[in-house]
Design an enzyme around this catalytic site. Structure first.
Site, PDB file in Angstrom:
ATOM      1  N   SER A 195       0.876  -1.184   0.000  1.00  9.99           N
ATOM      2  CA  SER A 195       0.000   0.000   0.000  1.00  9.99           C
ATOM      3  C   SER A 195       0.903   1.221   0.000  1.00  9.99           C
ATOM      4  O   SER A 195       2.092   1.122   0.345  1.00  9.99           O
ATOM      5  CB  SER A 195      -0.847  -0.004   1.281  1.00  9.99           C
ATOM      6  OG  SER A 195      -1.463   1.254   1.499  1.00  9.99           O
ATOM      7  N   TYR A 226      -2.537  -1.006  10.226  1.00  8.76           N
ATOM      8  CA  TYR A 226      -2.471  -1.234   8.778  1.00  8.76           C
ATOM      9  C   TYR A 226      -1.118  -0.779   8.236  1.00  8.76           C
ATOM     10  O   TYR A 226      -0.464  -1.492   7.462  1.00  8.76           O
ATOM     11  CB  TYR A 226      -3.628  -0.468   8.115  1.00  8.76           C
ATOM     12  CG  TYR A 226      -3.730  -0.638   6.624  1.00  8.76           C
ATOM     13  CD1 TYR A 226      -4.331  -1.771   6.071  1.00  8.76           C
ATOM     14  CD2 TYR A 226      -3.258   0.343   5.752  1.00  8.76           C
ATOM     15  CE1 TYR A 226      -4.447  -1.923   4.693  1.00  8.76           C
ATOM     16  CE2 TYR A 226      -3.377   0.206   4.377  1.00  8.76           C
ATOM     17  CZ  TYR A 226      -3.972  -0.926   3.846  1.00  8.76           C
ATOM     18  OH  TYR A 226      -4.084  -1.071   2.490  1.00  8.76           O
TER      19      TYR A 226
END
Ligand code: NAD
Length: 248
Positions: free
Chosen positions: A141, A154
């Site tokens: 990401s 995350y």
């Protein structure tokens, strides 16, 4: 794409979003694709889409957070296709947005376990199958490269995926296995739409992205497919941003 015909690929989280787009693109390029997801019905939908398009696919249920499940899914792929040439470890989940001191430990552990340990487990069972060389792409990401405010679990997990990618790239280069990460920015998928529901998040993300829009799942998938192809034969150990210019 050249060099992809008759190869065998595996994609996790292939029942939705970036994973589905990746599986479809691999199949279009002539590869047989193992479509892995925790959701059997969406995996079966992806497989059906590939078959309708004239491609070869097999759906396999997997929970990437469970070692037995990952081993069984990889074995099933091997039994069906006799080998593996590339894998895209894409399955993952977002967390609730909270600052660190408000995050319960069990939420932190769950998000890190599924995203990071899940990717580790997939690599653990895929790497021995890439006998004649091959390629792995881990979907990290933009949060694997810099902070996303209020997403400590995350972001920690995605930075970890970039680290795992680099170590594996170095350790397995002598076996001609390339390992790379793709770091998408905000990408219009069912997963992101769920997270953003009822907020102005998508509009805000578009406004702060130089290209002025979110990515399509196909744009993130194209980077993964390229990294698996012979066209990327000298590329290993990178974390490739597909973020509309955000990192710049
Ligand atoms: N969409 C974005 O904006 C964006 C941005 C950066 C990175 N990513 C990453 O890309 C990947 C795919 O995201 P997406 O937006 O396409 O998500 P999505 O929610 O649309 O799809 C994720 C898929 O993974 C599957 N999955 C979830 N947990 C699983 C598990 N334990 N085992 C097996 N399968 C599981 C889900 O069933 C689903 O089909 C994720 O790793 C995500 O973190 C997405």
């Amino acid at each position: 794409m050249s060099g992809m015909s008759r190869k065998v690929g595996l994609v996790t989280g292939a029942g939705s979003g970036i994973g589905r787009a990746t599986a479809l693109e691999f199949a279009r390029s002539g590869a047989a694709v193992a479509v892995l997801d925790i959701d059997e019905s969406t995996a079966a939908e992806t497989t059906e889409m590939i078959r309708k398009d004239g491609g070869e696919a097999l759906s396999v249920r997997v929970d990437i957070a469970d070692e037995h499940s990952v081993r069984a899914a990889v074995e099933r792929t091997l039994a069906a296709y006799g080998g593996l040439d590339f894998a895209v470890n894409n399955a993952g989940l977002a967390s609730h947005h909270r600052q660190l001191d408000r995050m319960p430990l069990d939420e932190f552990e769950r998000v890190v376990h599924v995203n990071l340990a899940g990717t580790f487990l997939c690599m653990k069972y895929e790497l021995p199958l890439l006998e004649g060389g091959g390629a792995i792409v881990n979907i990290a990401s933009n949060g694997g490269l810099y902070a996303i405010p209020t997403a400590p679990a995350y972001v920690a997990a995605k930075h970890g995926i970039v680290g795992l990618t680099k170590v594996a790239a170095v350790d397995y280069a002598p076996r001609d296995i390339r390992v790379n990460a793709v770091c998408p920015g905000p990408t219009r998928t069912p997963g992101l739409e769920r997270v953003a529901a009822g907020t102005d998040m998508l509009a805000v993300q578009e406004a702060i992205t130089p290209l002025g829009r979110l990515a399509t799942p196909q744009e993130a998938a194209a980077a993964a497919v390229w990294l698996c192809s012979d066209a990327a034969s000298y590329v290993t150990g990178i974390a490739l941003s597909v973020d509309g210019g955000r990192r710049a």
